[in-house]
Design a protein around this motif. Structure first.
Motif, PDB file in Angstrom:
ATOM      1  N   PHE A 173     -31.303  -2.803 -33.199  1.00 45.39           N
ATOM      2  CA  PHE A 173     -30.010  -3.410 -33.457  1.00 45.39           C
ATOM      3  C   PHE A 173     -30.190  -4.562 -34.437  1.00 45.39           C
ATOM      4  CE2 PHE A 173     -29.258  -1.389 -29.372  1.00 45.39           C
ATOM      5  CZ  PHE A 173     -27.983  -0.877 -29.518  1.00 45.39           C
ATOM      6  N   TYR A 174     -29.175  -4.772 -35.296  1.00 46.95           N
ATOM      7  CA  TYR A 174     -29.199  -5.862 -36.264  1.00 46.95           C
ATOM      8  C   TYR A 174     -27.827  -6.524 -36.308  1.00 46.95           C
ATOM      9  CZ  TYR A 174     -33.359  -3.503 -38.090  1.00 46.95           C
ATOM     10  OH  TYR A 174     -34.582  -2.910 -38.220  1.00 46.95           O
ATOM     11  N   ASP A 175     -27.815  -7.859 -36.400  1.00 44.20           N
ATOM     12  CA  ASP A 175     -26.580  -8.594 -36.649  1.00 44.20           C
ATOM     13  C   ASP A 175     -26.414  -8.708 -38.156  1.00 44.20           C
ATOM     14  OD1 ASP A 175     -25.823  -9.078 -33.970  1.00 44.20           O
ATOM     15  OD2 ASP A 175     -27.301 -10.686 -33.838  1.00 44.20           O
ATOM     16  N   VAL A 176     -25.288  -8.245 -38.653  1.00 48.14           N
ATOM     17  CA  VAL A 176     -25.063  -8.164 -40.093  1.00 48.14           C
ATOM     18  C   VAL A 176     -23.604  -8.517 -40.396  1.00 48.14           C
ATOM     19  CG1 VAL A 176     -26.824  -6.389 -40.436  1.00 48.14           C
ATOM     20  CG2 VAL A 176     -24.466  -5.708 -39.950  1.00 48.14           C
ATOM     21  N   GLN A 177     -23.261  -8.429 -41.660  1.00 49.38           N
ATOM     22  CA  GLN A 177     -21.868  -8.443 -42.091  1.00 49.38           C
ATOM     23  C   GLN A 177     -21.618  -7.143 -42.831  1.00 49.38           C
ATOM     24  OE1 GLN A 177     -21.621 -12.275 -44.211  1.00 49.38           O
ATOM     25  NE2 GLN A 177     -20.185 -12.865 -42.592  1.00 49.38           N
ATOM     26  N   VAL A 178     -20.389  -6.637 -42.722  1.00 53.00           N
ATOM     27  CA  VAL A 178     -20.039  -5.376 -43.374  1.00 53.00           C
ATOM     28  C   VAL A 178     -18.751  -5.530 -44.171  1.00 53.00           C
ATOM     29  CG1 VAL A 178     -21.209  -3.927 -41.669  1.00 53.00           C
ATOM     30  CG2 VAL A 178     -18.805  -4.499 -41.339  1.00 53.00           C
ATOM     31  N   LYS A 179     -18.664  -4.732 -45.229  1.00 55.79           N
ATOM     32  CA  LYS A 179     -17.446  -4.668 -46.045  1.00 55.79           C
ATOM     33  C   LYS A 179     -17.179  -3.204 -46.333  1.00 55.79           C
ATOM     34  CE  LYS A 179     -16.811  -7.653 -49.318  1.00 55.79           C
ATOM     35  NZ  LYS A 179     -16.870  -8.384 -50.610  1.00 55.79           N
ATOM     36  N   PHE A 180     -15.949  -2.776 -46.087  1.00 55.01           N
ATOM     37  CA  PHE A 180     -15.561  -1.384 -46.282  1.00 55.01           C
ATOM     38  C   PHE A 180     -14.874  -1.203 -47.623  1.00 55.01           C
ATOM     39  CE2 PHE A 180     -15.563  -2.215 -41.730  1.00 55.01           C
ATOM     40  CZ  PHE A 180     -16.390  -1.208 -41.279  1.00 55.01           C
ATOM     41  N   ARG A 181     -15.117  -0.043 -48.234  1.00 54.70           N
ATOM     42  CA  ARG A 181     -14.436   0.344 -49.470  1.00 54.70           C
ATOM     43  C   ARG A 181     -14.304   1.863 -49.448  1.00 54.70           C
ATOM     44  NH1 ARG A 181     -16.854  -2.245 -54.342  1.00 54.70           N
ATOM     45  NH2 ARG A 181     -15.661  -3.989 -53.572  1.00 54.70           N
ATOM     46  N   GLY A 182     -13.132   2.328 -49.004  1.00 56.91           N
ATOM     47  CA  GLY A 182     -12.914   3.771 -48.890  1.00 56.91           C
ATOM     48  C   GLY A 182     -13.832   4.343 -47.829  1.00 56.91           C
ATOM     49  N   THR A 183     -14.612   5.337 -48.210  1.00 58.71           N
ATOM     50  CA  THR A 183     -15.566   5.916 -47.261  1.00 58.71           C
ATOM     51  C   THR A 183     -16.949   5.279 -47.380  1.00 58.71           C
ATOM     52  OG1 THR A 183     -16.089   7.706 -48.786  1.00 58.71           O
ATOM     53  CG2 THR A 183     -14.395   8.143 -47.105  1.00 58.71           C
ATOM     54  N   ASP A 184     -17.051   4.210 -48.157  1.00 57.56           N
ATOM     55  CA  ASP A 184     -18.306   3.467 -48.283  1.00 57.56           C
ATOM     56  C   ASP A 184     -18.262   2.221 -47.412  1.00 57.56           C
ATOM     57  OD1 ASP A 184     -19.158   5.277 -50.208  1.00 57.56           O
ATOM     58  OD2 ASP A 184     -18.456   4.027 -51.868  1.00 57.56           O
ATOM     59  N   CYS A 185     -19.412   1.830 -46.910  1.00 60.78           N
ATOM     60  CA  CYS A 185     -19.541   0.588 -46.164  1.00 60.78           C
ATOM     61  C   CYS A 185     -20.781  -0.129 -46.688  1.00 60.78           C
ATOM     62  CB  CYS A 185     -19.688   0.867 -44.668  1.00 60.78           C
ATOM     63  SG  CYS A 185     -19.963  -0.615 -43.683  1.00 60.78           S
TER      64      CYS A 185
END
Length: 100
Positions: A44-56
């Protein structure tokens, strides 16, 4: 020449409906805190994510990022998002925090 503005309007309306959505609302382009599970590392990792369409885009705390592909841009469960990194052939589960 009147057809060009019409074509442009159709293209804008068509592409503006795409994007990652959860509960009918767009979550594209926003940065979220998340926890991911990497099946390749079994960690497991604590991260930040940003979505763009079907990409993350997954941003690591110490810098750098990877891009993974979502199974679908319509997200059913914000705490169990399946994604795949084609470069490393690794599956990820994403759990986005703070959207409940």
């Amino acid at each position: 020449m009147k057809i060009i503005p019409l074509i442009m309007l159709i293209l804008v309306l068509t592409f503006s409906t795409f994007g990652a959505k959860w509960r009918g609302k767009s979550i594209d382009g926003k940065l979220f805190d998340a926890e991911i599970f990497s099946y390749g590392q079994a960690k497991f990792y604590d991260v930040q994510v940003k979505f763009r369409g079907t990409d993350c885009y997954i941003y690591w705390p110490k810098g750098g990022y990877i891009m993974v592909d979502l199974d679908d841009e319509d997200i059913d469960d914000i705490h169990n998002i399946s994604a795949f990194n084609y470069k490393t052939a690794t599956y990820y589960d994403i759990d986005v925090a703070g959207l409940d």
